[in-house]
Design an enzyme around this catalytic site. Structure first.
Site, PDB file in Angstrom:
ATOM      1  N   ASP A 178     -10.006  -5.476  22.308  1.00  0.00           N
ATOM      2  CA  ASP A 178      -9.082  -5.471  23.278  1.00  0.00           C
ATOM      3  C   ASP A 178      -9.701  -4.629  24.442  1.00  0.00           C
ATOM      4  O   ASP A 178      -9.349  -5.344  25.576  1.00  0.00           O
ATOM      5  CB  ASP A 178      -7.712  -4.815  22.547  1.00  0.00           C
ATOM      6  CG  ASP A 178      -6.815  -4.547  23.738  1.00  0.00           C
ATOM      7  OD1 ASP A 178      -6.218  -5.696  24.124  1.00  0.00           O
ATOM      8  OD2 ASP A 178      -6.371  -3.488  24.269  1.00  0.00           O
ATOM      9  N   MET A 187      -7.942   1.945   1.368  1.00  0.00           N
ATOM     10  CA  MET A 187      -7.457   0.937   2.262  1.00  0.00           C
ATOM     11  C   MET A 187      -7.467   1.835   3.893  1.00  0.00           C
ATOM     12  O   MET A 187      -7.646   1.280   4.976  1.00  0.00           O
ATOM     13  CB  MET A 187      -6.007   0.764   2.004  1.00  0.00           C
ATOM     14  CG  MET A 187      -6.185  -0.404   0.746  1.00  0.00           C
ATOM     15  SD  MET A 187      -7.124  -1.771   1.099  1.00  0.00           S
ATOM     16  CE  MET A 187      -6.224  -2.638   2.440  1.00  0.00           C
ATOM     17  N   GLU A 188      -7.255   3.028   3.598  1.00  0.00           N
ATOM     18  CA  GLU A 188      -6.984   3.905   4.766  1.00  0.00           C
ATOM     19  C   GLU A 188      -8.230   3.898   5.352  1.00  0.00           C
ATOM     20  O   GLU A 188      -8.424   3.901   6.745  1.00  0.00           O
ATOM     21  CB  GLU A 188      -6.736   5.438   4.575  1.00  0.00           C
ATOM     22  CG  GLU A 188      -5.103   5.571   4.008  1.00  0.00           C
ATOM     23  CD  GLU A 188      -4.794   4.830   2.872  1.00  0.00           C
ATOM     24  OE1 GLU A 188      -3.597   4.734   2.555  1.00  0.00           O
ATOM     25  OE2 GLU A 188      -5.631   4.616   1.994  1.00  0.00           O
ATOM     26  N   CYS A 245       0.938  -1.162  -0.015  1.00  0.00           N
ATOM     27  CA  CYS A 245      -0.143   0.075  -0.136  1.00  0.00           C
ATOM     28  C   CYS A 245       0.662   1.313   0.044  1.00  0.00           C
ATOM     29  O   CYS A 245       1.685   1.439   0.704  1.00  0.00           O
ATOM     30  CB  CYS A 245      -0.832  -0.019   1.218  1.00  0.00           C
ATOM     31  SG  CYS A 245      -2.128   1.260   1.260  1.00  0.00           S
ATOM     32  N   HIS A 246       0.532   2.033  -0.798  1.00  0.00           N
ATOM     33  CA  HIS A 246       1.199   3.468  -0.811  1.00  0.00           C
ATOM     34  C   HIS A 246       1.232   4.231   0.468  1.00  0.00           C
ATOM     35  O   HIS A 246       0.084   4.220   1.163  1.00  0.00           O
ATOM     36  CB  HIS A 246       0.612   4.163  -1.936  1.00  0.00           C
ATOM     37  CG  HIS A 246       1.148   3.790  -3.372  1.00  0.00           C
ATOM     38  ND1 HIS A 246       0.256   2.901  -4.046  1.00  0.00           N
ATOM     39  CD2 HIS A 246       2.073   4.248  -4.221  1.00  0.00           C
ATOM     40  CE1 HIS A 246       0.954   2.823  -5.131  1.00  0.00           C
ATOM     41  NE2 HIS A 246       2.076   3.597  -5.294  1.00  0.00           N
TER      42      HIS A 246
END
Length: 145
Positions: free
Chosen positions: A114, A99-100, A62-63
């Site tokens: 978590d 993707m971000e 990924c860039h």
């Protein structure tokens, strides 16, 4: 990595979403801010924003993108005892920010897990998906067109 040097710069935006199914017990603990680790929704929001900023380090091909905006919203859904997460990423550049946006909602969801796992191991992340994207050669795309 794909060579994007010949692409035109354009404003690019992507929105992604995710659901975290908590169950009634954990949902009530989160809603009343009674989770031992602290304010789940605030911490998850910050984690999601940080996740979007780190996408190029997490996804091998990924860039690295200079983000101009990141938004992460978390909403409690009492009907199914879940947290609905929506993330948005924007840039002006030569490659998209899908993707971000996807990383933002995923990291926010993992943070919820978590922070709540001591109360239940049955928490489930689901429906991680792209909702819309704009910009670039392919232009506008929406899941709901």
């Amino acid at each position: 990595m794909v060579d994007v040097s010949s692409k035109q710069e354009s404003k690019r935006v992507a929105v992604a979403s995710c659901r975290v199914l908590l169950g009634p017990k954990v949902f009530n603990l989160v809603a009343s801010n009674q989770i031992a680790k602290g304010d789940v929704l605030t911490v998850a929001k910050i984690a999601g924003i940080n996740g979007a900023k780190q996408t190029g380090n997490l996804i091998p091909l990924c860039h690295n993108i200079g983000l101009t905006h990141v938004r992460v919203d978390l909403t409690l859904n009492e009907k199914d005892h879940s947290v609905e997460i929506e993330g948005e990423a924007a840039t002006t550049g030569k490659t998209g920010v899908e993707m971000e946006a996807m990383t933002a909602v995923t990291i926010a969801g993992l943070t919820i897990y978590d922070m709540c796992k001591a109360a239940s191991k049955e928490i489930c992340m689901t429906d991680i998906r792209l909702e819309l994207k704009t910009g670039g050669k392919s232009g506008y795309w929406s899941r709901t067109k």
